[in-house]
Design a protein around this motif. Structure first.
Motif, PDB file in Angstrom:
ATOM      1  N   LEU A  93      14.938  32.275  50.976  1.00 36.51           N
ATOM      2  CA  LEU A  93      14.474  30.912  51.178  1.00 36.51           C
ATOM      3  C   LEU A  93      13.147  30.671  50.472  1.00 36.51           C
ATOM      4  O   LEU A  93      12.280  31.553  50.436  1.00 36.51           O
ATOM      5  CB  LEU A  93      14.307  30.626  52.672  1.00 36.51           C
ATOM      6  N   VAL A  94      12.990  29.465  49.936  1.00 35.76           N
ATOM      7  CA  VAL A  94      11.744  29.085  49.278  1.00 35.76           C
ATOM      8  C   VAL A  94      11.315  27.706  49.767  1.00 35.76           C
ATOM      9  O   VAL A  94      12.125  26.919  50.250  1.00 35.76           O
ATOM     10  CB  VAL A  94      11.887  29.062  47.739  1.00 35.76           C
ATOM     11  N   ILE A  95      10.024  27.445  49.634  1.00 33.93           N
ATOM     12  CA  ILE A  95       9.488  26.094  49.769  1.00 33.93           C
ATOM     13  C   ILE A  95       9.264  25.597  48.344  1.00 33.93           C
ATOM     14  O   ILE A  95       8.500  26.200  47.582  1.00 33.93           O
ATOM     15  CB  ILE A  95       8.167  26.070  50.557  1.00 33.93           C
ATOM     16  N   GLY A  96       9.964  24.537  47.978  1.00 33.27           N
ATOM     17  CA  GLY A  96       9.899  24.026  46.613  1.00 33.27           C
ATOM     18  C   GLY A  96       9.085  22.754  46.523  1.00 33.27           C
ATOM     19  O   GLY A  96       9.151  21.888  47.395  1.00 33.27           O
ATOM     20  N   MET A 122      14.964  25.518  50.755  1.00 34.14           N
ATOM     21  CA  MET A 122      16.342  25.870  50.423  1.00 34.14           C
ATOM     22  C   MET A 122      16.363  27.273  49.849  1.00 34.14           C
ATOM     23  O   MET A 122      15.311  27.894  49.661  1.00 34.14           O
ATOM     24  CB  MET A 122      16.946  24.856  49.440  1.00 34.14           C
ATOM     25  N   SER A 123      17.543  27.779  49.561  1.00 35.09           N
ATOM     26  CA  SER A 123      17.630  29.091  48.915  1.00 35.09           C
ATOM     27  C   SER A 123      17.134  28.968  47.484  1.00 35.09           C
ATOM     28  O   SER A 123      17.185  27.884  46.876  1.00 35.09           O
ATOM     29  CB  SER A 123      19.071  29.601  48.929  1.00 35.09           C
ATOM     30  N   LYS A 137      22.290  27.580  54.084  1.00 38.11           N
ATOM     31  CA  LYS A 137      20.841  27.761  54.171  1.00 38.11           C
ATOM     32  C   LYS A 137      20.078  26.534  53.713  1.00 38.11           C
ATOM     33  O   LYS A 137      19.029  26.205  54.253  1.00 38.11           O
ATOM     34  CB  LYS A 137      20.397  28.955  53.308  1.00 38.11           C
ATOM     35  N   SER A 138      20.605  25.874  52.675  1.00 38.93           N
ATOM     36  CA  SER A 138      19.894  24.782  52.015  1.00 38.93           C
ATOM     37  C   SER A 138      20.308  23.443  52.613  1.00 38.93           C
ATOM     38  O   SER A 138      21.501  23.142  52.700  1.00 38.93           O
ATOM     39  CB  SER A 138      20.182  24.806  50.519  1.00 38.93           C
ATOM     40  N   PHE A 139      19.333  22.655  53.031  1.00 40.58           N
ATOM     41  CA  PHE A 139      19.621  21.376  53.674  1.00 40.58           C
ATOM     42  C   PHE A 139      18.861  20.244  53.001  1.00 40.58           C
ATOM     43  O   PHE A 139      17.839  20.458  52.336  1.00 40.58           O
ATOM     44  CB  PHE A 139      19.276  21.440  55.163  1.00 40.58           C
ATOM     45  N   HIS A 140      19.375  19.040  53.185  1.00 42.38           N
ATOM     46  CA  HIS A 140      18.767  17.851  52.590  1.00 42.38           C
ATOM     47  C   HIS A 140      18.961  16.673  53.532  1.00 42.38           C
ATOM     48  O   HIS A 140      19.902  16.656  54.336  1.00 42.38           O
ATOM     49  CB  HIS A 140      19.409  17.521  51.238  1.00 42.38           C
TER      50      HIS A 140
END
Length: 391
Positions: free
Chosen positions: A120-123, A224-225, A319-322
């Protein structure tokens, strides 16, 4: 004289212990609203030490001059113990002596990155530049000062609240330095260098000190990933591990999946428990929480907030949400999720996971993004006490 010794040592011991107790995760320390008391002790610790020592000077002198060997031994032991407490509670158990800033801040492209694609990252995207900050790294550091698109930014993360936030480190228009000072209600807390005010990580608000009530300017970010992030931003730079903190990063190896090393960072797989995951949205004056388990089950959640139709979407990687407003420049949409894309059932227009319409009637337009956060339920309801809940 005995009473003076008791009072003097109590002042010395309690002031040192409480200065740290109230702002670290000790049993019972994080539930009460004691932040102003903690700040008072922190600011005036020198005075507490001086008062305690002034009360002790005469009885200590008399005891060491005329007291028995046992008395001298006991008082000498208490004095050494107090010095030990000073060392422990000022150089060992303080937040900024447990969590350090990266010494070697390195970024590379996605192809050369050492970070696994499923992490997971904070973008963040700003002025045409995209950067990704792995949670495993910033979760240890708590904050990383960096520049994105030519603008200084403060990328923050609190593992106990599972809150990732990005701020501009400017106070009243002036660049400011911050240090991790502790936590309040289990949320990381930073101290600014100029005034010594304490700032809450989850909200960016100064909660005590000279600047109480001010807020740091927030910056939009997404969690998100790394794989999903690079799919949207293939030219993104990715923060790399600092070799100096290899052991500390290893301690957060399983954090992404909710398997922390302590109860403070471990996920409860049931819904609506303190350590359950939720998606929190703050839109206008309305805050609302959505159950992560429900999102995993359905992959898309429909709702109405502030008179707008919205969708919360989970990608196929789970894992990735919007979160988007379900509307186009020409009116509301009826979006369905299919093959990791959003499709308007009325027009067959297709949007990708960045909210861009890539085919059909609305090609070239974008869905309005909504800031959404994944965090522990105890955190969201603490810092958004009027939150609504979608059951």
């Amino acid at each position: 004289m005995r009473l003076s010794l008791i009072i003097g040592f109590l002042i010395l011991f309690l002031s040192e212990i409480l200065k740290v107790y109230f702002i670290m995760p000790f049993p019972g320390s994080q539930q009460a609203d004691t932040i102003d008391l903690a700040y008072f002790i922190h600011q005036y610790i020198g005075y507490f030490r001086a008062i305690g020592l002034l009360i002790l000077i005469y009885p200590l002198w008399k005891s060491f001059s005329n007291g028995s060997k046992l008395t001298k031994f006991v008082l000498g032991g208490f004095t050494l113990l107090w010095l030990g407490v000073i060392y422990m509670f000022n150089f060992q158990l303080t937040a900024d002596h447990m969590f350090y800033q990266p010494k070697n801040k390195t970024f590379t492209n996605g192809k050369d990155s050492k970070i696994a694609k499923d992490k997971l990252v904070i973008g963040v995207v700003h002025n045409g530049q995209a950067k990704a900050y792995p949670i495993q790294l910033i979760g240890y550091h708590h904050q990383v000062i960096d520049t994105v698109g030519g603008t200084p930014m403060m990328i923050t993360y609190c593992t106990v609240c599972r809150t990732g936030r990005v701020y501009l480190p400017f106070v009243n228009g002036k660049f400011e330095q911050f240090r991790l000072v502790g936590m309040d209600h289990f949320n990381a807390m930073f101290e600014d260098q100029t005034t010594g005010s304490w700032w809450q990580q989850a909200t960016g608000e100064a909660i005590t000190g000279k600047l109480k009530g001010l807020n740091l300017p927030s910056v939009s970010s997404e969690q998100m990933s790394l794989s999903a992030w690079l799919q949207i931003h293939p030219n993104s730079l990715v923060m790399q591990p600092d070799p100096e903190f290899k052991e500390q990063y290893a301690g957060l190896k399983n954090y992404d999946s909710g398997k922390g090393k302590s109860n403070l960072t471990t996920r409860d797989s049931l819904s609506w428990k303190p350590k359950s995951w939720v998606i929190g949205i703050l839109m206008g004056k309305t805050a609302k929480a959505y159950d992560w388990n429900q999102l995993v089950k359905d992959q898309i959640i429909y709702d109405t907030l502030e008179k707008s139709n919205i969708v919360v979407v989970l990608e196929n990687d789970k894992k990735s949400f919007h979160a988007f407003k379900s509307e186009s420049p020409f009116g509301p949409l009826k979006l369905v999720l299919k093959n990791n894309q959003l499709i308007d059932s009325q027009s067959d227009a297709v949007w990708n996971m960045d909210g861009k319409c890539i085919a059909g009637k609305y090609e070239g337009s974008s869905l309005p993004k909504i800031e959404a956060y994944q965090e522990f339920w105890h955190s969201w309801k603490t810092f958004q006490p009027n939150t609504l809940v979608m059951q």
